[in-house]
Design an enzyme around this catalytic site. Structure first.
Site, PDB file in Angstrom:
ATOM      1  N   CYS A 133       9.903 -35.394   5.279  1.00 32.54           N
ATOM      2  CA  CYS A 133       8.459 -35.361   5.499  1.00 32.54           C
ATOM      3  C   CYS A 133       8.060 -34.026   6.136  1.00 32.54           C
ATOM      4  O   CYS A 133       8.151 -32.987   5.489  1.00 32.54           O
ATOM      5  CB  CYS A 133       8.045 -36.578   6.325  1.00 32.54           C
ATOM      6  SG  CYS A 133       6.301 -37.010   6.144  1.00 32.54           S
TER       7      CYS A 133
ATOM      8  N   HIS B 277      11.048 -41.484   3.666  1.00 30.04           N
ATOM      9  CA  HIS B 277      11.795 -41.580   4.920  1.00 30.04           C
ATOM     10  C   HIS B 277      13.026 -42.485   4.797  1.00 30.04           C
ATOM     11  O   HIS B 277      12.928 -43.703   5.000  1.00 30.04           O
ATOM     12  CB  HIS B 277      10.896 -42.139   6.020  1.00 30.04           C
ATOM     13  CG  HIS B 277       9.825 -41.219   6.473  1.00 30.04           C
ATOM     14  ND1 HIS B 277       9.966 -40.392   7.566  1.00 30.04           N
ATOM     15  CD2 HIS B 277       8.576 -40.987   5.981  1.00 30.04           C
ATOM     16  CE1 HIS B 277       8.852 -39.683   7.738  1.00 30.04           C
ATOM     17  NE2 HIS B 277       8.000 -40.027   6.784  1.00 30.04           N
TER      18      HIS B 277
ATOM     19  N   GLU C 123      15.411 -42.650   6.936  1.00 25.78           N
ATOM     20  CA  GLU C 123      15.759 -43.117   8.282  1.00 25.78           C
ATOM     21  C   GLU C 123      14.969 -44.361   8.691  1.00 25.78           C
ATOM     22  O   GLU C 123      15.333 -45.043   9.652  1.00 25.78           O
ATOM     23  CB  GLU C 123      15.548 -41.992   9.302  1.00 25.78           C
ATOM     24  CG  GLU C 123      14.115 -41.719   9.728  1.00 25.78           C
ATOM     25  CD  GLU C 123      13.286 -40.940   8.717  1.00 25.78           C
ATOM     26  OE1 GLU C 123      12.124 -40.618   9.027  1.00 25.78           O
ATOM     27  OE2 GLU C 123      13.803 -40.629   7.615  1.00 25.78           O
TER      28      GLU C 123
END
EC number: 6.3.5.3
Length: 227
Positions: A86, A194, A196
């Site tokens: 991002c 994302h 994560e």
């Protein structure tokens, strides 16, 4: 394996990155403030999302001029894995570690939801735990995630198999549905979704964990098993 999670003023996904590497993956990880002198003691570098420097001037532009990015470039040149997600992707682009640019989403709105991605290249150090053309689901959260590059750059990305992830339902207008790319050497990955935030089923899915497993497995193969 030891991960460095870079923290800029305005980062807000650094703890997510730290949790993914340390708790979900089971590796060593440290939060590294952007004024840190060097990154030599780390095996991989994670540049998280957020709004570094409040996105003033241009997303990632100010962070890209910081001393820590000079260190990231130095370590990347040695072949060390670097992942930018991002805002981290925006920083890598602004720093010249990856080609292209990120524009406003085609609908000019911030989007935050899960999106399906297609694994276009499963032969990188970031994607080897996936299957080629596997469809995975990862969350997006961005207002400027519309990847753009000129025709010559796109031709090069395709020729070198640098497109790692594409969107199944291109939500932001990215050229050729691109969601994530690597550099020519294959050790720097930038992506808007994302991983994560998708490392445990309790988070809504764990498709992102294999990205971190890929990095760990390739590091073990290179440095632990005597490659």
């Amino acid at each position: 394996m030891k991960f460095a999670v870079i923290v800029f003023p305005g980062s807000n996904c650094d703890r997510d990155m730290y949790h993914a590497a340390k708790d979900a993956l089971g590796a060593e990880a440290e939060l590294v403030w952007y004024q840190t002198a060097n990154l030599e003691d780390y095996d991989a570098i994670l540049v998280p999302g957020g709004f570094s420097y409040g996105d003033y001037l241009r997303c990632g532009a100010i962070a890209a001029t910081s001393h820590i990015v000079t260190e990231i470039k130095r370590e990347a040149a040695k072949g060390k894995p670097v992942l930018g997600v991002c805002n981290g992707f925006q920083i890598l682009l602004e720093a010249g570690l990856l080609p292209g640019a990120l524009l406003r989403n085609k609908n000019l709105k911030f989007m935050c939801r899960f999106e399906d991605l297609v694994v276009e290249n499963s032969k990188t150090m970031f994607s080897s735990a996936y299957e080629e053309k596997q469809v995975i689901s990862l969350p997006i959260a961005h207002g400027e995630g519309n990847y753009y590059c000129d025709d010559a750059t796109l031709k090069q990305l395709k020729a070198n198999n640098q497109i790692v992830f594409t969107y199944a339902n291109n939500p932001n207008g990215s050229v050729e549905d691109i969601a994530g790319i690597v550099n020519e050497e294959g050790n720097v990955l930038g992506m808007m979704p994302h991983p994560e935030r998708a490392v445990e089923s309790i988070l809504g899915g764990d498709d992102g964990l294999n990205l971190f497993k890929s990095v760990l497995n390739n590091w073990r193969e290179a440095y632990v098993t005597g490659a």
